[in-house]
Write a protein that holds these residues in place. Sequence first.
Motif, short mmCIF file in Angstrom:
data_model
loop_
_atom_site.label_atom_id
_atom_site.label_comp_id
_atom_site.label_asym_id
_atom_site.label_seq_id
_atom_site.Cartn_x
_atom_site.Cartn_y
_atom_site.Cartn_z
N LYS A 459 -0.90 -2.77 6.73
CA LYS A 459 0.47 -3.20 7.01
C LYS A 459 0.47 -4.69 7.36
CE LYS A 459 1.54 1.40 8.84
NZ LYS A 459 1.91 2.18 10.04
N THR A 460 1.18 -5.47 6.56
CA THR A 460 1.16 -6.93 6.77
C THR A 460 2.14 -7.40 7.84
OG1 THR A 460 2.79 -7.22 5.01
CG2 THR A 460 0.47 -7.32 4.38
N LEU A 507 -11.46 -11.73 6.19
CA LEU A 507 -10.09 -11.26 6.17
C LEU A 507 -9.72 -10.68 4.80
CD1 LEU A 507 -7.96 -13.99 7.98
CD2 LEU A 507 -8.31 -11.63 8.71
N PRO A 508 -8.82 -9.71 4.77
CA PRO A 508 -8.30 -9.23 3.49
C PRO A 508 -7.55 -10.34 2.75
CG PRO A 508 -7.78 -7.69 5.26
CD PRO A 508 -8.31 -8.92 5.91
N LEU A 509 -7.50 -10.21 1.43
CA LEU A 509 -6.70 -11.06 0.54
C LEU A 509 -7.17 -12.51 0.47
CD1 LEU A 509 -3.13 -9.77 1.48
CD2 LEU A 509 -4.51 -9.12 -0.50
N ASP A 672 1.71 -14.68 5.84
CA ASP A 672 1.36 -16.00 5.31
C ASP A 672 0.08 -15.91 4.47
OD1 ASP A 672 3.52 -17.21 6.53
OD2 ASP A 672 2.40 -17.72 8.34
N VAL A 673 -0.88 -15.12 4.93
CA VAL A 673 -2.12 -14.92 4.17
C VAL A 673 -1.80 -14.27 2.83
CG1 VAL A 673 -4.36 -13.76 4.14
CG2 VAL A 673 -3.50 -14.75 6.27
N LEU A 674 -0.92 -13.26 2.86
CA LEU A 674 -0.51 -12.60 1.62
C LEU A 674 0.17 -13.59 0.69
CD1 LEU A 674 0.09 -10.10 -0.14
CD2 LEU A 674 2.12 -9.72 1.25
N SER A 675 1.06 -14.42 1.24
CA SER A 675 1.77 -15.40 0.43
C SER A 675 0.80 -16.39 -0.21
CB SER A 675 2.79 -16.15 1.29
OG SER A 675 3.45 -17.15 0.55
#
Length: 810
Positions: A459-460, A507-509, A672-675
């Motif tokens: 869950k982000t 970290l993921p992603l 932000d990491v996902l973006s």
Amino acid sequence: METLLQDLRYGVRMLIKKPGFTIIALIALALGIGANTAIFSVVNAVLLRPLAYEDPERLIAVWSNNTREGNSRYPVAAANFVDFKDRNQAFDRLAAYLSFTPNMTMAGATEPVQITTSSVSPELFPLLGVAPAHGRTFFDEEAQVGKDQVVVMSHGLWQRQFGADPNVLGQTVTLDGVPYTVIGVMPKDFFFLYRNADVWLPLSFNPRFNANFTITNRAGAALGLIGRLKPDVSVEQARAEMDRIASNLADEYPTVNNGIGVTLIPLDEQITESVRPALLVLLAAVSFVLLVACANVATLLLARASSRQKEIAIRIALGAGRVRLMRQLLTESVLLSLLGGALGTLVAIWGIELILALSPTEIPRQSEIGIDASVLLFTLGLSALTGIFFGLFPALQLSKSDLHESLKEGGRSSATSTRQGVRSFLVVSQVALTLVLLVGAGLLVKSFIRLMNVDPGFKTENLLVIGIAVPTSLRNSPPEKVAYYHELFERVRSIPGVEAVGAVTRLPLTARGVTSRLTIEGRAVAPGEEPEIEFRRASSEYFRALGVKLIDGRYFTDQDNPQSPQVVILNESAVRRFWPGEDPLGKRVKTNPNPNAPWFTIVGIIGDVKHFGLDADARPEIYISSDQAPPDGPFMVVRTTTDPMNVAASLRAQVSAMNNVQPVNTIQTMEDVLSASVAQRRFNMVLLAIFAGLALLLAAVGIYGVISYSVSQRTQEIGLRMALGAQARDVLAMVIAQGTKLALAGVAIGLVAAFLLTRLMTTLLFNVSATDPVTFLAVSLLLVGLAFLASYIPARRATKVDPMIALRYE
């Protein structure tokens, strides 16, 4: 020259005489030429300009590959690097660097700062042919432990932290509590691979950084290599020789080198390979925009031609030949195009700023993107060619004017129907080009939407991440490190709004990982053939803080300490690959083929987490309790019950209170990491959508202009029809049908072109076919609907024609 100046003066007068036409044409050309200039500036800096190294075409990146695991490129082990360097005859030099840029803490005058470092072998800077701006680079003996406490500083760090002090050479800087002497400063424009480090350290295989990273280690692969080919050696010859060396090493060291080969790739290709397809697609897209703009301006010129028929006829009567007329008309169009190019340069400056603002950090050589002499020369040449291109049709048509017919009072040129046919052709071309761009943009939009709907495995929302580090004094004491992390986590949990706190080494992603060799108890595997698995260390509460699903077994607990049995957690991909149809809980594995390495008991299975991007398949992963193997600098993840940035200040304060000699890294949300992980795809989508939108606007103007001009030319006919009993709806349908037919013809041609061309952008798509029928249909309906609207306005005007006035027309 006198004739040319005369043509230019006359062309200026004609442009001033029709300000409305001139403004519309300049806007269309400025958008088309400006967009092309902006994208070309990026392509020129990233793809076309040679690397700023000596003889860059001879620089080759060297990687390992693993045929057993299907990995075509991954880092080289230190001992293999030594053998490659000693045994090869293909390279003048072979240098190594750490394949990742670790962070270190530099003690500053006021507070510590986090800097990026890169460890490189002394051969690297001479191999690249780059000299420092101040001081020197590394001596060979400085690659030895004990003599390696020297650094070369980047120009940016020298300016930021030392005020460009020329006396910085010989000064001591403290990195992670260890003193280093500054021996050099690199030039301002120097870059190494994708992005610069702040400081470079000599690659000395110092156990202070990693106890397992030694010059004799063949299992720990962490190096990237760069070689400079000898002048008489080709890439193919070098590849053959390195393959032979790798084969010999596999025979000599089968335990660790079995199946390990070598991959060679020109350095410039390696640097640009991730962005090359997208930039070429964008360059093709802006070329289409320019073609649409040219067709638009050509249509306007043809529409204006009817008002100049008598002027041209008079010039013919006075003795002007066809070639002389064409030269005059082409001079006018080139002049118009050059003015559009000048405005386009201003548009390009704004466009480059927009591109840099939107661009992901993965685009290399961003600092070199801008307007320079080569870009200005490109703009000048493009403007001139554009003027000839869009001016040729109108010039040919006008220069063929019928002298007698044009000089008659109220006479109409016999070329009118021909011009109307040319205008229709140009509109059809605009629609076809626009459809190709819209389909490409639509595919990228649909691809991006599907990508963002991918489940990352956690869950982000309401999640903060921050890099943390233990004080340097505790790094050699695992118990003290564990105690430090436990106290820090307790402090963070006490912050109001914090629900859970955990830590992990990758970290993921973020597309970062470390692999290890997996040994499964009870399964006999030949030495060197152990499968690879992604390796991470995580705290007891990490999975709950991240929101990772527990499939079976349990998470880590505080009871998984150094005194208890060693335990691990696997992801679903690891279970599917290594225990298909079996229950792995309770079974034992090793993450090191060394016979003395400890066994770990599998206690849990979790859902797959996307570590290498939403568009990448999850890899087999194994997690070890960070209490049993504490890291030096993990990432802390904090789950909150409210907006996570509400606790950012308190989180920063608690981290600083625990370790005031380490800088507090930037706190960011997981969103932000996902973006950032999808930034490249978003960049491609947004730019192509902008270009498609420009083409759509120009196409709409083109359809409107043709239909509007057609209505004005058919005023007498329309009046006669209405006088004979035609109803307003009949006239409306007739005019709209004309525009719709043009659009349908353009759509038909565009669909064929899009079907062929979108296959070239397959690598940019995710889970969407390059010939997706829904996208093709939606774009076709959009263009037909736009053509209907663009035709409706002049059609409504046609229905209001007074038959009595129309019959007296001309």
